[in-house]
Write an enzyme that holds these catalytic residues in place. Structure first.
Site, PDB file in Angstrom:
ATOM      1  N   GLY A   9       0.850  -1.186   0.000  1.00 22.26           N
ATOM      2  CA  GLY A   9       0.000   0.000   0.000  1.00 22.26           C
ATOM      3  C   GLY A   9       0.881   1.228   0.000  1.00 22.26           C
ATOM      4  O   GLY A   9       1.393   1.635   1.055  1.00 22.26           O
ATOM      5  N   SER A  11       1.419   4.939  -0.070  1.00 24.88           N
ATOM      6  CA  SER A  11       0.584   6.093   0.277  1.00 24.88           C
ATOM      7  C   SER A  11       1.105   7.411  -0.261  1.00 24.88           C
ATOM      8  O   SER A  11       0.387   8.411  -0.251  1.00 24.88           O
ATOM      9  CB  SER A  11       0.485   6.202   1.799  1.00 24.88           C
ATOM     10  OG  SER A  11       1.752   6.535   2.349  1.00 24.88           O
ATOM     11  N   VAL A  14       6.956   8.486   3.187  1.00 24.96           N
ATOM     12  CA  VAL A  14       8.277   7.870   3.206  1.00 24.96           C
ATOM     13  C   VAL A  14       8.234   6.455   3.770  1.00 24.96           C
ATOM     14  O   VAL A  14       9.002   5.585   3.345  1.00 24.96           O
ATOM     15  CB  VAL A  14       9.268   8.756   3.994  1.00 24.96           C
ATOM     16  CG1 VAL A  14       8.876   8.849   5.462  1.00 24.96           C
ATOM     17  CG2 VAL A  14      10.694   8.255   3.843  1.00 24.96           C
ATOM     18  N   ASP A  15       7.346   6.175   4.714  1.00 25.97           N
ATOM     19  CA  ASP A  15       7.332   4.864   5.356  1.00 25.97           C
ATOM     20  C   ASP A  15       6.991   3.743   4.384  1.00 25.97           C
ATOM     21  O   ASP A  15       7.680   2.722   4.317  1.00 25.97           O
ATOM     22  CB  ASP A  15       6.349   4.862   6.538  1.00 25.97           C
ATOM     23  CG  ASP A  15       6.798   5.770   7.670  1.00 25.97           C
ATOM     24  OD1 ASP A  15       8.021   5.933   7.851  1.00 25.97           O
ATOM     25  OD2 ASP A  15       5.935   6.327   8.366  1.00 25.97           O
ATOM     26  N   MET A  35      -4.328   3.760  -2.703  1.00 19.25           N
ATOM     27  CA  MET A  35      -5.745   3.740  -2.355  1.00 19.25           C
ATOM     28  C   MET A  35      -6.265   5.154  -2.146  1.00 19.25           C
ATOM     29  O   MET A  35      -5.663   5.946  -1.415  1.00 19.25           O
ATOM     30  CB  MET A  35      -5.963   2.944  -1.055  1.00 19.25           C
ATOM     31  CG  MET A  35      -5.687   1.481  -1.148  1.00 19.25           C
ATOM     32  SD  MET A  35      -5.731   0.705   0.510  1.00 19.25           S
ATOM     33  CE  MET A  35      -4.034   0.964   1.037  1.00 19.25           C
ATOM     34  N   CYS A 100     -10.503   2.180  10.021  1.00 21.33           N
ATOM     35  CA  CYS A 100      -9.981   2.210   8.654  1.00 21.33           C
ATOM     36  C   CYS A 100      -8.991   1.077   8.441  1.00 21.33           C
ATOM     37  O   CYS A 100      -9.004   0.409   7.397  1.00 21.33           O
ATOM     38  CB  CYS A 100      -9.333   3.550   8.364  1.00 21.33           C
ATOM     39  SG  CYS A 100      -8.598   3.669   6.719  1.00 21.33           S
ATOM     40  N   GLY A 124       3.491   0.520   5.661  1.00 20.97           N
ATOM     41  CA  GLY A 124       4.585   1.167   6.368  1.00 20.97           C
ATOM     42  C   GLY A 124       4.337   1.320   7.854  1.00 20.97           C
ATOM     43  O   GLY A 124       4.963   2.170   8.488  1.00 20.97           O
ATOM     44  N   CYS A 196      -7.703  12.250   7.182  1.00 18.84           N
ATOM     45  CA  CYS A 196      -7.602  12.782   5.825  1.00 18.84           C
ATOM     46  C   CYS A 196      -8.844  13.571   5.426  1.00 18.84           C
ATOM     47  O   CYS A 196      -8.732  14.643   4.843  1.00 18.84           O
ATOM     48  CB  CYS A 196      -7.381  11.642   4.833  1.00 18.84           C
ATOM     49  SG  CYS A 196      -7.347  12.183   3.108  1.00 18.84           S
TER      50      CYS A 196
END
Length: 363
Positions: A9, A11, A14-15, A35, A100, A124, A196
């Site tokens: 996944g 995003s 950085v992770d 996603m 989530c 991450g 978000c």
């Protein structure tokens, strides 16, 4: 571990970028998925999905891995956001990130990846998984400042069996150093915070789009009216800012804090001073329990718990289990907020947790 086909996944942060890099280094066949979980108002620019997607594409190009995009917005609305609104209508303070993870990242995303023929998904998150399939254990990430097991306590054995957390043994500075060394354009990107779908706008403005404000009285613990609130939903237990009663100095002149909500009379209850006794409780009742092992531990059980993210582990005893769980702490806990999560640990192992229903009264 034998090489696997793993979908990360990605995003835009950085992770997840470093997670994908580490899996490639380990010899896995790595793909990426971006996603989109919220149909935000792009004109207002509150949820930076376009920039995140651009960053994810740049990382995927740098790694030479394919990137798919998908919208889980309808699933997010039905499984997460409707719950979020219902909890606020009921005067509680929910944590949508936990739901989530359960419903979107480790259910909708996992189902999608497995349907594509993947062996596993990866994110991450700073957490670890150990044990054989069917008996997986969720462990804290080794970086105590970034450990995210609190947000993952609702994962079950199926999700943990098909999930990989490459960052679990790393610390955040190490992750950024890897990203810079590998030339990722997002190596210094600020960590995302908050929810978000709210983004940079004021929480009150956002919530009023969905739930009508219901003003009422602000009262002290003795029932004296100090001011007016615009809606119980805008306040959480332990809150100091935004009460609008700073001029009500009282005898001590100390700040006021939310210590309770009288839902029947639509009154917000406040106490003066950060250590006021009304802010502290010896324990709590929790509902909607989830146990990572698949079944509850025997009670009574000595363990540790957190009632908020980043809180130090608090020694406690799970007194009774059932549909409602009674927890008593060795030391009274400040600002126990109904709707938030309580997560249980034994050393580094996350046992599971539940939703705080109400604090226990002082004996």
């Amino acid at each position: 571990m034998a090489p696997e086909r793993i979908i990360v996944g990605l995003s835009g942060g950085v992770d997840s970028a470093v997670a994908a890099h580490l899996l490639l280094q380990q010899g896995h066949r790595v793909e990426a998925l971006f996603m989109k979980n919220w149909d935000e108002d792009d004109a207002e620019g509150h949820c930076p999905a376009e920039q995140d997607l651009a960053d994810a594409r740049a990382v995927a190009d740098r790694l030479g891995i394919p990137l798919r995009t998908i919208s889980f917005s309808s699933e997010y609305w039905d499984r997460v956001f409707e719950y979020f609104l219902a909890e606020y209508r009921a005067g509680r303070t929910p944590n949508p990130d936990i739901l989530c993870n359960q419903e979107i990242k480790f259910r909708a995303f996992l189902d999608y990846a497995l349907d594509l023929g993947a062996d596993a998904i990866a994110t991450g998150h700073y957490a670890r998984v150990e044990g054989e399939s069917g008996a997986r254990r969720l462990l804290k990430g080794l970086d105590s400042d970034k450990d995210q097991s609190y947000f993952l306590y609702r994962l079950g054995q199926r999700a943990l069996s098909h999930s990989r957390f490459p960052l679990g043994a790393l610390r955040k500075p190490e992750v950024r150093a890897i990203a810079e060394r590998e030339g990722f354009p997002n190596y210094a990107k600020k960590d995302s915070t908050g929810i978000c779908f709210i983004g940079e706008r004021k929480f009150r403005d956002f919530l009023e789009r969905f739930i009508p404000a219901s003003p009422g009285d602000i009262v002290d613990t003795g029932g004296q009216v100090l001011g007016r609130h615009q809606g119980l939903m805008f306040h959480t237990i332990g809150q100091r800012q935004g009460l609008g009663i700073g001029g009500r100095q009282g005898s001590s002149g100390a700040p006021w804090y939310v210590c309770g909500k009288d839902l029947d009379n639509n009154r917000l209850i406040v106490a003066q001073g950060s250590h006021h006794p009304a802010l502290y409780h010896p324990g709590l009742l929790a509902t909607d329990l989830h146990w990572i092992a698949g079944s509850p531990p025997p009670a009574p059980l000595r363990c540790h718990a957190r009632i908020r993210y980043r809180q130090a582990d608090q020694a406690c005893e799970i007194v009774s289990l059932g549909e409602v769980c009674e927890v008593r702490f060795d030391q009274p806990q400040r600002a126990i907020a109904p709707g938030q999560a309580i997560v249980f640990y034994q050393e580094d192992t996350c046992l599971g947790g539940g939703t705080i229903h109400e604090p226990l009264p002082k004996s």
